[in-house]
Design a protein around this motif. Structure first.
Motif, short mmCIF file in Angstrom:
data_model
loop_
_atom_site.label_atom_id
_atom_site.label_comp_id
_atom_site.label_asym_id
_atom_site.label_seq_id
_atom_site.Cartn_x
_atom_site.Cartn_y
_atom_site.Cartn_z
N GLU A 160 83.95 51.59 22.89
CA GLU A 160 82.95 50.74 23.49
C GLU A 160 82.83 50.65 24.89
N TRP A 161 83.62 51.01 25.54
CA TRP A 161 83.51 50.97 26.95
C TRP A 161 82.53 52.36 27.32
N LEU A 162 82.67 53.37 26.68
CA LEU A 162 82.06 54.49 26.99
C LEU A 162 80.60 54.31 26.74
N CYS A 163 80.38 53.61 25.50
CA CYS A 163 78.98 53.13 24.88
C CYS A 163 78.44 52.30 25.90
N ASN A 164 79.09 51.39 26.25
CA ASN A 164 78.64 50.52 27.30
C ASN A 164 78.23 51.01 28.65
N LYS A 165 78.95 52.01 28.96
CA LYS A 165 78.74 52.55 30.39
C LYS A 165 77.42 53.47 30.33
N VAL A 166 77.23 54.22 29.10
CA VAL A 166 76.03 54.90 28.72
C VAL A 166 74.82 54.01 28.90
N MET A 167 75.04 53.02 28.28
CA MET A 167 73.92 51.92 28.05
C MET A 167 73.63 51.28 29.56
N SER A 168 74.94 51.03 30.38
CA SER A 168 74.50 50.35 31.55
C SER A 168 73.80 51.66 32.62
N ASN A 169 74.17 52.85 32.55
CA ASN A 169 73.65 53.61 33.38
C ASN A 169 72.07 53.74 32.97
N LEU A 170 71.64 53.90 31.81
CA LEU A 170 70.41 54.02 31.36
C LEU A 170 69.47 52.90 31.71
N LEU A 171 70.16 51.62 31.73
CA LEU A 171 69.49 50.28 32.13
C LEU A 171 69.36 50.16 33.92
N TYR A 172 70.18 50.82 34.22
CA TYR A 172 70.11 50.87 35.81
C TYR A 172 68.98 51.89 36.30
N TYR A 173 69.20 53.04 35.64
CA TYR A 173 68.05 54.03 36.22
C TYR A 173 66.75 54.22 35.24
N TYR A 174 66.96 53.98 34.16
CA TYR A 174 65.57 54.21 33.30
C TYR A 174 64.93 52.88 32.80
N GLY A 175 65.64 51.89 33.08
CA GLY A 175 65.34 50.34 32.35
C GLY A 175 65.52 50.29 30.90
N MET A 176 64.80 49.46 30.27
CA MET A 176 64.98 49.08 28.78
C MET A 176 64.00 50.23 27.83
#
Length: 344
Positions: A160-176
């Motif tokens: 879960e932590w890894l999945c959230n980190k991937v989602m977090s980076n995508l949100l930060y750099y590429y948005g929704m």
């Protein structure tokens, strides 16, 4: 209350439930609270899951006639939004500090104090359920009971932590972006309503996809960072002596988490209801399955769906819950599609 210098009141015409929104200034920043119902009644506060607001996370439940009559007959509902998750929210400044789950729990106290509320009933979904559980552990005298849907209570697993980190980076750099939306939809819904190559996705998923497009991605990123940094609450759950009713979707990714939480609660106070054929967002996929368990749960506080003689102004008393109300029969074992599992 809306005339206070710390709040701005906005009439919501979009909903037929008489909702009024307040922007409450707190130590941790302004938080949007949507108030629905008679403020003289006992308070029920809600907290949604990641990237959702109260209108999507709880509208299915409140638009279900049986649930609406049960809840609005007995409560004034205070929908608390995570920072920047309300409709039309601006982007939170990059200079604003990141809040932790502890900060978000402490913020709830300031919201209650602003509205002059004492002890309240709480209802939260997944990330929101974690925040409310943490709040209940830190401020026991302010919580009468917990209704938790697909709750989190442990620190994130590595996956879960890894999945959230991937989602977090995508949100930060590429948005929704598309990948983030698909990960969130998988988090919320069962595969049956998400559809596939042969079966189109349901209306509820399409509506959620539209809602996600309107989210401020950096605001969602902030909430995700707080939840991904959460600590394990398991050891403290045994001391949590408020009544707790847990709903979990049969297909939820957090099914084992909910079962684990139930085993850690005091056997006298916790009950788990598994809803078949649904994912984590039971409030939207199958809200009708929540009605009977909630009705029996609230009976213990002297609250009923029909008219009753007790004044709604009277304080709730959790000591009035009788143990038989949490028996498998009374928690809806005979009501499909509910399958009840209890730690009693």
């Amino acid at each position: 209350m809306g005339d206070s210098s710390g709040s701005v009141s906005i009439d919501m015409e979009a909903l037929s439930l008489g909702v009024q929104e307040h922007l409450v200034e707190t130590t941790y920043g302004p938080v949007c609270v949507a108030v629905c119902g008679d403020p003289d009644k006992p308070a029920l506060i809600t907290y949604p899951d990641l990237a959702l607001n109260y209108m999507f996370c709880f509208q299915g439940l409140l638009f279900c006639p049986e649930a609406s009559s049960l809840l609005l007959h007995n409560f004034c509902i205070y929908h608390i939004s995570p920072l920047g998750h309300e409709l039309g929210a601006p982007v939170i400044s990059v200079d604003a500090p990141l809040l932790s789950a502890d900060d978000l729990a402490d913020q709830i106290v300031e919201v209650l104090n602003y509205f002059g509320l004492g002890a309240v009933m709480c209802m939260g979904v997944t990330a929101g359920a974690y925040i409310l559980t943490l709040f209940a552990m830190k401020y026991r005298q302010r919580v009468l009971g917990l209704i938790l849907v697909s709750p989190l209570c442990q620190a994130p697993s590595w996956s879960e932590w890894l999945c959230n980190k991937v989602m977090s980076n995508l949100l930060y750099y590429y948005g929704m972006c598309g990948v983030v939306k698909e990960l969130l939809l998988k988090r919320f819904f069962s595969k049956e309503v998400r559809g596939n190559a042969q079966v189109p996705e349901s209306d509820i998923v399409q509506e959620c996809r539209r809602l996600l497009c309107e989210r401020q991605s950096t605001n969602v990123w902030r909430f995700l960072e707080a939840i991904n940094g959460r600590v394990d609450l398991s050891e403290g759950l045994r001391k949590l002596q408020c009544r707790t009713l847990i709903f979990i979707g049969e297909s939820s990714a957090y099914h084992s988490e909910a079962v684990h939480m139930t085993t850690k609660l005091d056997r006298r106070y916790g009950a788990l209801v598994e809803v078949q054929g649904t994912g984590s967002l039971v409030t939207e996929e199958q809200p009708q399955a929540m009605v009977i368990p909630m009705e029996y749960f609230l009976m213990g506080y002297g609250l009923y769906r029909p008219a009753y003689s007790v004044s709604p102004r009277s304080p709730l008393s959790p000591t009035r819950i009788s143990p038989e109300l949490l028996s498998p029969e009374n928690m809806g074992l005979k009501l499909k599609p509910i399958k009840t599992r209890l730690s009693l």
